[in-house]
Motif scaffolding. Structure first.
Motif, PDB file in Angstrom:
ATOM      1  N   ALA A  15      37.640  41.596  49.379  1.00 39.88           N
ATOM      2  CA  ALA A  15      38.078  40.194  49.498  1.00 39.88           C
ATOM      3  C   ALA A  15      38.346  39.592  48.117  1.00 39.88           C
ATOM      4  O   ALA A  15      39.349  38.892  47.924  1.00 39.88           O
ATOM      5  N   ASP A  16      37.463  39.861  47.164  1.00 37.50           N
ATOM      6  CA  ASP A  16      37.656  39.345  45.800  1.00 37.50           C
ATOM      7  C   ASP A  16      38.922  39.910  45.170  1.00 37.50           C
ATOM      8  O   ASP A  16      39.704  39.181  44.551  1.00 37.50           O
ATOM      9  N   VAL A  17      39.116  41.215  45.297  1.00 36.62           N
ATOM     10  CA  VAL A  17      40.302  41.853  44.721  1.00 36.62           C
ATOM     11  C   VAL A  17      41.555  41.349  45.425  1.00 36.62           C
ATOM     12  O   VAL A  17      42.579  41.100  44.778  1.00 36.62           O
ATOM     13  N   ASP A  18      41.492  41.150  46.729  1.00 37.89           N
ATOM     14  CA  ASP A  18      42.634  40.650  47.484  1.00 37.89           C
ATOM     15  C   ASP A  18      43.066  39.266  46.977  1.00 37.89           C
ATOM     16  O   ASP A  18      44.249  39.029  46.727  1.00 37.89           O
ATOM     17  N   THR A  19      42.115  38.377  46.790  1.00 39.88           N
ATOM     18  CA  THR A  19      42.420  37.030  46.290  1.00 39.88           C
ATOM     19  C   THR A  19      43.036  37.102  44.898  1.00 39.88           C
ATOM     20  O   THR A  19      44.040  36.441  44.610  1.00 39.88           O
ATOM     21  N   TYR A  20      42.455  37.918  44.044  1.00 43.70           N
ATOM     22  CA  TYR A  20      42.957  38.067  42.672  1.00 43.70           C
ATOM     23  C   TYR A  20      44.339  38.725  42.666  1.00 43.70           C
ATOM     24  O   TYR A  20      45.229  38.306  41.923  1.00 43.70           O
ATOM     25  N   LEU A  21      44.543  39.737  43.511  1.00 42.74           N
ATOM     26  CA  LEU A  21      45.836  40.416  43.589  1.00 42.74           C
ATOM     27  C   LEU A  21      46.941  39.435  43.973  1.00 42.74           C
ATOM     28  O   LEU A  21      48.029  39.451  43.399  1.00 42.74           O
ATOM     29  N   ARG A  22      46.657  38.574  44.931  1.00 42.29           N
ATOM     30  CA  ARG A  22      47.650  37.570  45.342  1.00 42.29           C
ATOM     31  C   ARG A  22      47.973  36.615  44.195  1.00 42.29           C
ATOM     32  O   ARG A  22      49.120  36.204  44.015  1.00 42.29           O
ATOM     33  N   ARG A  23      46.968  36.281  43.404  1.00 40.40           N
ATOM     34  CA  ARG A  23      47.195  35.415  42.246  1.00 40.40           C
ATOM     35  C   ARG A  23      48.087  36.118  41.225  1.00 40.40           C
ATOM     36  O   ARG A  23      49.019  35.524  40.686  1.00 40.40           O
ATOM     37  N   LEU A  24      47.789  37.384  40.945  1.00 43.44           N
ATOM     38  CA  LEU A  24      48.630  38.142  40.017  1.00 43.44           C
ATOM     39  C   LEU A  24      50.065  38.233  40.533  1.00 43.44           C
ATOM     40  O   LEU A  24      51.017  38.070  39.768  1.00 43.44           O
ATOM     41  N   ALA A  25      50.219  38.494  41.816  1.00 43.79           N
ATOM     42  CA  ALA A  25      51.559  38.596  42.407  1.00 43.79           C
ATOM     43  C   ALA A  25      52.336  37.294  42.202  1.00 43.79           C
ATOM     44  O   ALA A  25      53.517  37.323  41.842  1.00 43.79           O
ATOM     45  N   ASP A  26      51.689  36.173  42.402  1.00 47.10           N
ATOM     46  CA  ASP A  26      52.354  34.885  42.189  1.00 47.10           C
ATOM     47  C   ASP A  26      52.755  34.717  40.727  1.00 47.10           C
ATOM     48  O   ASP A  26      53.875  34.297  40.429  1.00 47.10           O
ATOM     49  N   LEU A  27      51.847  35.053  39.808  1.00 48.27           N
ATOM     50  CA  LEU A  27      52.142  34.922  38.380  1.00 48.27           C
ATOM     51  C   LEU A  27      53.264  35.854  37.929  1.00 48.27           C
ATOM     52  O   LEU A  27      53.968  35.565  36.977  1.00 48.27           O
ATOM     53  N   MET A  28      53.443  36.955  38.645  1.00 56.92           N
ATOM     54  CA  MET A  28      54.483  37.923  38.307  1.00 56.92           C
ATOM     55  C   MET A  28      55.781  37.675  39.063  1.00 56.92           C
ATOM     56  O   MET A  28      56.706  38.489  39.009  1.00 56.92           O
ATOM     57  N   GLY A  29      55.891  36.549  39.760  1.00 63.07           N
ATOM     58  CA  GLY A  29      57.131  36.193  40.443  1.00 63.07           C
ATOM     59  C   GLY A  29      57.321  36.893  41.779  1.00 63.07           C
ATOM     60  O   GLY A  29      58.451  36.994  42.265  1.00 63.07           O
ATOM     61  N   LEU A  30      56.252  37.369  42.375  1.00 63.65           N
ATOM     62  CA  LEU A  30      56.340  38.092  43.644  1.00 63.65           C
ATOM     63  C   LEU A  30      55.900  37.225  44.817  1.00 63.65           C
ATOM     64  O   LEU A  30      55.302  37.719  45.781  1.00 63.65           O
ATOM     65  N   GLN A  31      56.228  35.934  44.782  1.00 63.33           N
ATOM     66  CA  GLN A  31      55.795  35.010  45.828  1.00 63.33           C
ATOM     67  C   GLN A  31      56.317  35.386  47.201  1.00 63.33           C
ATOM     68  O   GLN A  31      55.666  35.118  48.203  1.00 63.33           O
ATOM     69  N   ARG A  32      57.481  36.000  47.283  1.00 71.05           N
ATOM     70  CA  ARG A  32      58.047  36.340  48.594  1.00 71.05           C
ATOM     71  C   ARG A  32      57.331  37.521  49.240  1.00 71.05           C
ATOM     72  O   ARG A  32      57.485  37.772  50.421  1.00 71.05           O
TER      73      ARG A  32
END
Length: 160
Positions: A15-32
């Motif tokens: 769960a912790d890694v999942d939340t962090y991964l989503r944050r990284l994805a957003d910061l890397m322009g992978l919002q879609r």
């Protein structure tokens, strides 16, 4: 579905890694992209693997059972590495999918695909080494990777 139960710490880690991964994805322009950590662990020879769904912006990331045994810097680098694979997915699919239909001899295709895969991994490793230090530390980090910002800052806010 597996009948094996997961240790509560493993579920919390995912769960912790999942939340962090989503944050990284957003910061890397992978919002879609719908990116999530899968319950099934990665292969034994990989700290993490990414499995994008063909034709969709959906991908699971599988992490090793001992993902947290490595340094925070390695964890961040690994997750950034897997996310970079999503950025170039369409490019590699030209070879992986289209060339499979165009090349008549399996040996030729295998050589072409293995060459592209190796060159891609080298490129992705280099890009991850550049990008990962600019990412915020994960919330579970006891050691902060050099060059990163705290988990409450954004990469842009560290210069203000």
């Amino acid at each position: 579905m597996s009948k094996r139960k997961h240790h509560p710490d493993t579920v919390a880690m995912i769960a912790d890694v999942d939340t962090y991964l989503r944050r990284l994805a957003d910061l890397m322009g992978l919002q879609r992209w719908d990116v999530y950590v899968a319950v099934k662990p990665s292969r034994k020879d990989a700290l993490a693997t990414v499995d994008p769904v063909q034709g969709r912006a959906v991908a699971s990331v599988r992490i090793a059972r001992d993902f947290h045994a490595g340094s925070t810097a390695d964890q961040v680098d690994t997750l950034v590495h897997e996310l970079i694979h999503l950025i170039h997915r369409d490019q590699t699919d030209i070879i992986r999918v289209a060339a499979a239909d165009a090349v008549s001899e399996q040996a030729t295709y295998d050589l072409l695909w293995s060459t592209v895969k190796l060159a891609t991994e080298v490129m992705v490793d280099q890009l991850a080494a550049i990008i990962a230090p600019t990412m915020p530390s994960p919330p579970w980090a006891a050691d902060t990777p050099t060059g990163t910002v705290s988990s409450t800052e954004t990469p842009d806010s560290k210069d203000t």
